[in-house]
Design a protein around this motif. Structure first.
Motif, PDB file in Angstrom:
ATOM      1  N   MET A   9       0.912  -1.237  -0.009  1.00 50.45           N
ATOM      2  CA  MET A   9      -0.023  -0.148  -0.051  1.00 50.45           C
ATOM      3  C   MET A   9       0.781   1.251   0.012  1.00 50.45           C
ATOM      4  N   PRO A  10       1.194   1.897  -0.850  1.00 45.41           N
ATOM      5  CA  PRO A  10       2.072   2.875  -1.174  1.00 45.41           C
ATOM      6  C   PRO A  10       1.523   4.287  -0.183  1.00 45.41           C
ATOM      7  N   PHE A  11       2.511   4.972   0.174  1.00 40.51           N
ATOM      8  CA  PHE A  11       2.120   6.000   0.952  1.00 40.51           C
ATOM      9  C   PHE A  11       3.371   7.143   0.819  1.00 40.51           C
ATOM     10  N   TYR A  12       3.184   8.436   1.301  1.00 39.25           N
ATOM     11  CA  TYR A  12       4.231   9.225   1.595  1.00 39.25           C
ATOM     12  C   TYR A  12       4.229   9.999   2.815  1.00 39.25           C
ATOM     13  N   ILE A  13       5.195  10.515   3.275  1.00 36.69           N
ATOM     14  CA  ILE A  13       5.400  11.225   4.492  1.00 36.69           C
ATOM     15  C   ILE A  13       6.269  12.594   3.980  1.00 36.69           C
ATOM     16  N   GLU A  14       5.650  13.601   4.639  1.00 39.46           N
ATOM     17  CA  GLU A  14       6.029  14.840   4.008  1.00 39.46           C
ATOM     18  C   GLU A  14       6.363  15.854   5.103  1.00 39.46           C
ATOM     19  N   PRO A  15       7.194  16.003   5.718  1.00 42.62           N
ATOM     20  CA  PRO A  15       7.792  16.959   6.751  1.00 42.62           C
ATOM     21  C   PRO A  15       7.643  18.384   6.143  1.00 42.62           C
ATOM     22  N   SER A  16       7.374  19.253   7.245  1.00 47.61           N
ATOM     23  CA  SER A  16       7.441  20.727   6.829  1.00 47.61           C
ATOM     24  C   SER A  16       7.751  21.604   7.597  1.00 47.61           C
ATOM     25  N   TYR A  17       8.275  22.832   7.533  1.00 42.47           N
ATOM     26  CA  TYR A  17       8.712  23.716   8.354  1.00 42.47           C
ATOM     27  C   TYR A  17       8.423  25.321   7.521  1.00 42.47           C
ATOM     28  N   THR A  18       7.592  26.160   8.145  1.00 42.36           N
ATOM     29  CA  THR A  18       7.298  27.571   7.577  1.00 42.36           C
ATOM     30  C   THR A  18       7.621  28.611   8.494  1.00 42.36           C
ATOM     31  N   PHE A  19       8.125  29.577   7.918  1.00 43.84           N
ATOM     32  CA  PHE A  19       8.485  30.673   8.715  1.00 43.84           C
ATOM     33  C   PHE A  19       8.209  31.850   7.711  1.00 43.84           C
ATOM     34  N   ASN A  20       7.116  32.790   8.257  1.00 43.44           N
ATOM     35  CA  ASN A  20       6.698  34.010   7.645  1.00 43.44           C
ATOM     36  C   ASN A  20       7.011  35.321   8.562  1.00 43.44           C
ATOM     37  N   ARG A  21       7.284  36.217   8.037  1.00 45.21           N
ATOM     38  CA  ARG A  21       7.348  37.389   8.766  1.00 45.21           C
ATOM     39  C   ARG A  21       6.561  38.627   7.793  1.00 45.21           C
ATOM     40  N   TYR A  22       5.720  39.037   8.134  1.00 45.04           N
ATOM     41  CA  TYR A  22       5.019  40.281   7.462  1.00 45.04           C
ATOM     42  C   TYR A  22       5.366  41.699   8.232  1.00 45.04           C
ATOM     43  N   ASP A  23       5.620  42.655   7.567  1.00 45.75           N
ATOM     44  CA  ASP A  23       6.000  43.832   8.333  1.00 45.75           C
ATOM     45  C   ASP A  23       4.940  44.717   7.549  1.00 45.75           C
ATOM     46  N   PHE A  24       3.796  45.168   7.993  1.00 45.74           N
ATOM     47  CA  PHE A  24       2.637  45.828   7.476  1.00 45.74           C
ATOM     48  C   PHE A  24       2.975  47.385   7.645  1.00 45.74           C
ATOM     49  N   PHE A  25       2.655  48.134   6.580  1.00 42.97           N
ATOM     50  CA  PHE A  25       2.894  49.546   6.742  1.00 42.97           C
ATOM     51  C   PHE A  25       3.997  50.182   7.328  1.00 42.97           C
ATOM     52  N   ASN A  26       5.115  49.474   6.933  1.00 38.94           N
ATOM     53  CA  ASN A  26       6.391  50.092   7.394  1.00 38.94           C
ATOM     54  C   ASN A  26       6.626  51.504   6.855  1.00 38.94           C
ATOM     55  N   SER A  27       7.413  52.341   7.496  1.00 36.64           N
ATOM     56  CA  SER A  27       7.675  53.542   7.141  1.00 36.64           C
ATOM     57  C   SER A  27       8.399  53.508   5.791  1.00 36.64           C
ATOM     58  N   SER A  28       8.426  54.400   5.033  1.00 37.75           N
ATOM     59  CA  SER A  28       9.034  54.416   3.762  1.00 37.75           C
ATOM     60  C   SER A  28      10.510  54.793   3.743  1.00 37.75           C
ATOM     61  N   PRO A  29      11.449  54.611   2.949  1.00 37.05           N
ATOM     62  CA  PRO A  29      12.807  54.862   2.919  1.00 37.05           C
ATOM     63  C   PRO A  29      13.129  56.285   3.063  1.00 37.05           C
ATOM     64  N   ILE A  30      12.184  57.183   2.338  1.00 38.45           N
ATOM     65  CA  ILE A  30      12.385  58.786   2.600  1.00 38.45           C
ATOM     66  C   ILE A  30      12.102  58.900   4.057  1.00 38.45           C
ATOM     67  N   GLY A  31      11.525  58.281   4.914  1.00 36.25           N
ATOM     68  CA  GLY A  31      11.330  58.490   6.053  1.00 36.25           C
ATOM     69  C   GLY A  31      12.589  58.476   6.862  1.00 36.25           C
ATOM     70  N   ALA A  32      13.490  57.826   6.475  1.00 39.68           N
ATOM     71  CA  ALA A  32      14.769  58.017   7.365  1.00 39.68           C
ATOM     72  C   ALA A  32      15.543  59.449   7.383  1.00 39.68           C
ATOM     73  N   PHE A  33      15.107  60.281   6.481  1.00 39.93           N
ATOM     74  CA  PHE A  33      15.748  61.481   6.545  1.00 39.93           C
ATOM     75  C   PHE A  33      14.807  62.494   7.205  1.00 39.93           C
ATOM     76  N   ILE A  34      13.515  62.167   7.919  1.00 40.67           N
ATOM     77  CA  ILE A  34      12.595  62.850   8.381  1.00 40.67           C
ATOM     78  C   ILE A  34      12.861  62.497  10.019  1.00 40.67           C
ATOM     79  N   ASP A  35      12.900  63.277  10.956  1.00 41.18           N
ATOM     80  CA  ASP A  35      13.051  62.926  12.453  1.00 41.18           C
ATOM     81  C   ASP A  35      11.890  62.004  12.824  1.00 41.18           C
ATOM     82  N   GLU A  36      10.809  62.270  12.768  1.00 39.19           N
ATOM     83  CA  GLU A  36       9.615  61.582  13.361  1.00 39.19           C
ATOM     84  C   GLU A  36       9.253  60.492  12.418  1.00 39.19           C
ATOM     85  N   VAL A  37      10.043  59.399  12.482  1.00 42.21           N
ATOM     86  CA  VAL A  37       9.915  58.006  11.778  1.00 42.21           C
ATOM     87  C   VAL A  37       9.156  57.102  12.332  1.00 42.21           C
TER      88      VAL A  37
END
Length: 189
Positions: A9-37
């Protein structure tokens, strides 16, 4: 990486690992030149480690059973008026899932198929412990911990390419999901 076993009876085994990181609404690169980031409004991190076991159902289908350990983390503000001096609220969920399903696939290609059918049913149960740590913009000041005894998710999908008119192929694709996920400690989490 899926491993197949060619037994009686054929079968399979599938291990998995997932890592996700979402950074929503991050400051824009221009914000690095403005004091209030401003810091990110929402940072979502998810990790899971699991294994799936499957057996064939005739020559185009399969039954499968899987399980995972999960860790979800959300860092967020409960108001849009926050500064870089404020601390974010932090909600985590540490738990596990178990799922079972059936899949039948006769599509001619994995992507951009033009003939065949695809049918899947899946049920998943998730449980875990939610921990909430309020930040400086929260209305509550006490940390909170709650054990979610479990909720179910049902999913079904069907795709069928059934008629060709010249170079056009007509078909039908439908998907439905029902979940009983409970409310967490606050609206944002």
């Amino acid at each position: 990486n899926r491993t197949y076993f060619a037994t009686k009876m054929p079968f399979y085994i599938e291990p998995s690992y997932t890592f996700n990181r979402y950074d929503f609404f991050n400051s824009s690169p221009i914000g690095a030149f403005i004091d209030e980031v401003k810091p990110s409004y929402l940072i979502h991190t998810e990790q899971s480690t699991g294994v799936t076991f499957g057996i064939p159902a005739r020559n185009k289908g399969k039954f499968y059973l899987g399980g995972s350990l999960i860790y979800l983390s959300d860092q967020y503000y409960q108001t849009s008026g926050f500064t870089k001096a404020d601390t974010a609220d932090h909600t985590t969920l540490l738990g596990n899932t178990i799922s079972a399903g059936f899949e039948r696939n006769t599509l001619n290609r994995k992507q951009y198929a033009s003939e065949g059918t695809f049918l899947t049913f899946k049920i998943r149960r998730t449980q875990g412990i939610q921990t909430y740590t309020p930040g400086s913009t929260s209305k509550t000041t006490a940390p909170f911990q709650f054990s979610h005894s479990g909720w179910y998710q049902l999913k079904a999908a069907y795709t069928n390419y059934f008629q060709r008119i010249g170079r056009v192929r007509l078909g039908l694709a439908t998907e439905g999901v029902h979940t009983g996920i409970p409310f967490f400690s606050n609206y944002y989490s």
